[in-house]
Scaffold this active site. Structure first.
Site, short mmCIF file in Angstrom:
data_model
loop_
_atom_site.label_atom_id
_atom_site.label_comp_id
_atom_site.label_asym_id
_atom_site.label_seq_id
_atom_site.Cartn_x
_atom_site.Cartn_y
_atom_site.Cartn_z
N LYS A 1 23.37 -26.49 28.78
CA LYS A 1 22.98 -27.26 29.94
C LYS A 1 23.38 -28.72 29.84
O LYS A 1 23.29 -29.33 28.78
CB LYS A 1 21.46 -27.20 30.13
CG LYS A 1 21.01 -25.99 30.91
CD LYS A 1 19.52 -25.81 30.78
CE LYS A 1 18.78 -26.94 31.42
NZ LYS A 1 18.76 -26.84 32.90
N ILE B 1 10.99 -6.47 29.45
CA ILE B 1 10.71 -7.80 30.00
C ILE B 1 10.57 -7.77 31.52
O ILE B 1 10.08 -8.71 32.13
CB ILE B 1 11.79 -8.81 29.55
CG1 ILE B 1 11.92 -8.81 28.03
CG2 ILE B 1 11.50 -10.22 30.05
CD1 ILE B 1 10.64 -9.13 27.27
N GLU C 1 11.85 -4.25 39.11
CA GLU C 1 12.26 -5.42 39.91
C GLU C 1 13.49 -5.17 40.81
O GLU C 1 14.25 -6.08 41.10
CB GLU C 1 12.50 -6.65 39.01
CG GLU C 1 11.26 -7.04 38.21
CD GLU C 1 11.44 -8.27 37.30
OE1 GLU C 1 12.36 -9.07 37.54
OE2 GLU C 1 10.64 -8.41 36.36
N ARG D 1 30.58 -20.01 38.91
CA ARG D 1 29.23 -19.59 39.30
C ARG D 1 28.48 -20.69 40.03
O ARG D 1 28.39 -21.80 39.53
CB ARG D 1 28.43 -19.14 38.08
CG ARG D 1 29.02 -17.94 37.40
CD ARG D 1 28.80 -16.69 38.23
NE ARG D 1 27.45 -16.19 38.04
CZ ARG D 1 27.13 -15.29 37.12
NH1 ARG D 1 28.05 -14.77 36.34
NH2 ARG D 1 25.89 -14.90 37.00
N GLU E 1 12.93 -14.81 22.64
CA GLU E 1 14.19 -14.39 22.04
C GLU E 1 14.13 -14.63 20.54
O GLU E 1 13.71 -15.69 20.10
CB GLU E 1 15.32 -15.24 22.65
CG GLU E 1 16.66 -14.97 22.03
CD GLU E 1 17.68 -16.03 22.44
OE1 GLU E 1 17.83 -16.28 23.64
OE2 GLU E 1 18.31 -16.58 21.53
N HIS F 1 22.09 -9.85 26.02
CA HIS F 1 23.29 -10.50 26.56
C HIS F 1 24.56 -9.83 26.04
O HIS F 1 25.64 -10.09 26.55
CB HIS F 1 23.29 -11.99 26.21
CG HIS F 1 22.10 -12.68 26.79
ND1 HIS F 1 20.95 -12.89 26.05
CD2 HIS F 1 21.84 -13.13 28.03
CE1 HIS F 1 20.05 -13.47 26.83
NE2 HIS F 1 20.55 -13.63 28.03
N CYS G 1 15.13 -10.13 26.71
CA CYS G 1 15.10 -10.61 28.10
C CYS G 1 15.17 -9.40 29.03
O CYS G 1 15.20 -8.26 28.57
CB CYS G 1 16.26 -11.58 28.37
SG CYS G 1 16.01 -12.58 29.86
N1 GLN Z 1 11.12 -10.60 34.39
C1 GLN Z 1 12.42 -11.17 34.46
C2 GLN Z 1 13.47 -10.09 34.22
O1 GLN Z 1 13.24 -9.24 33.46
C3 GLN Z 1 12.62 -12.27 33.44
C4 GLN Z 1 13.97 -12.94 33.58
C5 GLN Z 1 14.18 -14.16 32.70
O2 GLN Z 1 13.52 -14.37 31.74
N2 GLN Z 1 15.13 -14.98 33.03
O3 GLN Z 1 14.53 -10.12 34.79
ZN ZN Z 2 14.36 -13.94 29.70
#
Ligand code: GLN
Ligand code: ZN
Length: 759
Positions: free
Chosen positions: A116, A435, A488, A519, A669, A698, A730
């Protein structure tokens, strides 16, 4: 005579032209000449816009095909060996391989690291320095663009990233070696760049040194002094030493002592620094006043800005005062005129790049003419905004005033809550969970697009989402996860999803800002008091819970993250806006609980990035950020389990704050650092539960079970077994099912193996 100056213009294009050009070029649909022509067209348009507005100092070399730090890296010849660069001008394939990895003569090579840019949501490519790094001027990009503008009839003020900031932002490939030590080797290249610019007729150069607003090490101070001693020279263009994103504070004497012909200061972030600067600015030095906010979307209070300009002109004389944006305008969207769907009132409150450039001219005009006729409109709009019911909703104000300390804590400490939760959930040791998101596949995105285009009905779309959710729940049951999520699928973005349902948020059609390379993001605009007209996630969570006997986690985005990833109103402190969002989330948490959801996760991935640039400001930030989380999360019974998630591993600076958030479970993480960060959790005696990610989502690699087991065993060396949860690091939304399936099966198997061994 007072002048106007701009510090940088967005290069992404009003309609994301840069993204289009980059993607076509990468796909081979556009050749190099075509790509370069598209870039030149973006520069031409920006210069034209500023010339038409009568800006006196127009920047050049503010354009970049990907990132301005990477441009500097390439210009001074810092190409890591793995790219097998032959020397000379860094060609586009090498440049893009550095930016994003790819195929080179040397085969597949990974990208350089990205991080960043100060406290913005822009990301730059981190330079990698060898301990004995050599520098060379590979190609003077600043000179090219200066001449290109000259050919268009505009004598620009080229922008360079200053040498001390450039080195400070980089990393060394050898442990313990400091990139700043390379300064003597780097300076001759900067001298050459400046000399060539002077020969080509550049009178001024804008030299960006944003590191001057940070806490500086003694090495950095020394580096500044020696760098500018060698750069401020008679044969060079005059240097406008440019600082932004904060005030100079204790670094003001240093900045003024560097002997540059001009200094730019950010008077939006730090309006109070003007007095001190005026009192100590050396005679002859020009002062550039950052009066128009380059980080936000609001129309400027032109009266207040004019007053500051007048104050400077009285102290210094008008002939060395510049009126400018606070920083480059690259962090604001391009053109408000494209926003045809915003209502007229809200639109009248806003200014994007094009409108901000017009504001600079309006200020100069008012200054010159001594008449404030041109400021009437701005004054009217500001008054309307101040008294609008949208910015001051009595019900919200009353609730804010009625927040009491007991709304910021759970009823009992974690140990007691844990006992209650343990007997209520009956989870095995080392409970497994994820997550939140599951793969947003092509199919999911296609259905969403079809729904948005009206090709399928709301009901068809909802059916599809329900099927997808059910399939995901069955999958989690089948592989034996303990705490489930709904996946989600109904969300595109974790902030947008909530913003769209909250009062006080607006969304743009074209309000893109570059996040990195190709992006862009389109942050919501928080313009008014925030309230939640109705439940936002309850239906989905209740539906998901109805399909299974396992506990279903409710999924919310936390107040700090919603604030951090939006354009925030500037007519009240950020803390206040954050608390308003927290109240809305608190209501949602309570509604979820009332409707039978017993585990609720409140994600705060942006909690750490909200940290102010100066250490002395951290305590105040952390206080309100923690309070916002507490307000959002504590309005539930002790049996209800609150989770939070932060997807990074740097906790040292915020440890006490994390503990004060008092979430029952935090997922973080940890896999990349091999659980080493857990040491800190032990050192600080963190008692609540922790789910250190056991694999890196990732990476497309499917993690192997033995590795995950050994990571868990590492974790148990530092934290108690009752504390340990098992989860990825994540959400899974960017992965495909073919990766997620085996990865999660392996993860569950690893947890089971551990139970068998220690159970
Ligand atoms: N709950 C969100 C997901 O699983 C968390 C995303 C994140 O930490 N950036 O996508
Ligand atoms: Zn995350």
């Amino acid at each position: 005579m007072t002048f106007t100056a701009n510090l940088g213009t967005p290069r992404f294009g009003a309609k994301r032209e840069l993204k289009t050009a980059l993607e076509s070029f990468w796909k081979g649909k556009l050749d190099e000449a075509g790509f370069l022509a598209a870039c030149a067209e973006l520069r031409r348009g920006n210069w034209q816009l500023q010339q038409d507005a009568g800006i006196d100092f127009i920047p050049s070399n503010d354009f970049s095909p990907y990132d301005q730090v990477l441009d500097t890296t390439a210009m001074v010849g810092v190409v890591p060996a793995r790219y097998q660069w032959a020397g000379g001008k860094v060609d586009l394939p090498t440049y893009f391989a550095m930016a994003r990895g790819g195929k080179t003569a040397a085969g597949d090579v990974p990208a350089m690291e990205m991080t960043k840019w100060f406290d913005t949501n822009y990301h730059y490519i981190v330079p990698e320095f060898e301990p004995d790094q050599k520098f060379q001027l590979t190609h003077n990009k600043a000179l090219d663009e200066f001449q290109e503008a000259l050919a268009q009839g505009i004598r620009t003020r080229p922008v360079l990233l200053g040498p001390v900031t450039f080195l400070s932002l980089g990393k060394s490939t050898a442990e313990g070696s400091d990139p700043l030590a390379l300064l003597p080797a780097l300076l001759p290249v900067y001298q050459a760049i400046l000399r060539q610019l002077a020969e080509a007729g550049a009178e001024w150069v804008q030299i960006d040194e944003p590191c001057l607003v940070l806490d500086l090490s003694p090495e950095q101070v020394a580096a500044y002094q020696s760098a500018y001693q060698q750069l401020v020279g008679v044969t060079h263009p005059k240097l406008m030493l440019t600082t932004y994103f904060e005030g100079l504070r204790d670094n003001l004497p240093l900045a003024l002592g560097l002997g540059c012909a001009g200094l730019h200061i950010d008077l939006v972030r730090a309006p109070d620094q003007l007095e001190a600067v005026l009192a100590t600015l050396p005679a002859e030095t020009w002062l550039s006043l950052g009066l128009v906010d380059g980080r936000n979307v609001w129309r400027t209070d032109l009266d207040a800005a004019l007053a500051k300009a007048k104050q400077a002109a009285e102290a210094l004389g008008p002939e060395r005062v510049l009126i400018a944006p606070s920083c480059s305008l690259q962090f604001t969207p391009y053109d408000l005129d494209l926003e045809t769907k915003l209502d007229a009132e809200l639109r009248s409150w806003l200014a994007f790049t094009k409108q901000k450039i017009a504001e600079l001219s309006a200020l100069k005009e008012a200054f010159k003419s001594g008449s404030d006729a041109g400021l009437q409109e701005s004054r009217k709009v500001l008054a309307s905004r101040a008294k609008s019911a949208r910015t001051h909703t009595p019900a919200v104000r009353q609730r804010m005033a009625a927040i009491t300390p007991d709304m910021l804590k759970r009823q009992q400490p974690h140990a007691q809550r844990k006992a209650l939760q343990d007997s209520s959930f009956d989870l095995p040791p080392f409970p497994t969970t994820t997550i939140g998101s599951f793969p947003q596949t092509k199919e999911v995105r296609a259905k969403r697009a079809a729904f948005r285009k009206g090709q399928i009905t709301q009901e068809q779309y909802a059916d599809f989402l329900r099927e997808e959710t059910e399939r995901t729940i069955r999958f989690q049951e089948e592989i034996g996860l303990d705490v489930l999520v709904h996946g989600e699928f109904e969300r595109t973005d974790m902030v947008e999803y909530f913003g769209e349902q909250l009062q006080g948020f607006a969304f743009t059609q074209h309000g893109w800002v570059q996040s990195y390379g190709s992006r862009g993001v389109r942050p919501p605009i928080i313009y008014g008091d925030v309230a939640r007209p109705q439940a936002m996630t309850v239906d989905w969570s209740v539906f998901a819970q109805s399909l299974t006997d396992k506990p279903m986690k409710g999924m919310l985005t936390g107040p700090v993250t919603i604030l951090q990833w939006s354009f925030v109103r500037n007519d009240q402190p950020r803390a206040e806006t954050c608390m308003q969002i927290a109240l809305a989330i608190r209501d949602e948490v309570q509604d979820l609980e009332t409707n039978g959801i017993r585990i609720i996760q409140i994600d705060e991935p942006a909690f750490r990035e909200g940290m102010p640039l100066r250490r002395e400001d951290w305590t105040a930030y952390l206080k309100w950020a923690v309070e916002a989380f507490l307000l959002a999360s504590t309005g539930v019974r002790d049996e209800t389990q609150i989770h939070t998630h932060m997807c990074y591993s740097e906790f040292n600076d915020i440890f006490a704050a994390i503990a004060n958030m008092d979430a029952d479970v935090i997922s973080i993480e940890a896999s990349r650092s091999k659980m080493e960060l857990l040491d800190a959790f032990k050192r600080y005696e963190y008692h609540n539960d922790i789910g250190p990610g056991v694999y890196d989502i990732h990476s497309p690699l499917v993690p192997n079970q033995a590795d995950m087991e050994s990571l868990l065993e590492n974790a148990l060396k530092v934290i108690r077994r009752e504390q340990l949860w098992v989860n990825p690091d994540c959400g899974l939304k960017t992965r495909g099912w073919t990766e997620v399936e085996p990865a999660l099966r392996g993860m569950v198997a690893a947890a089971r193996a551990l139970r068998a061994k220690l159970g």
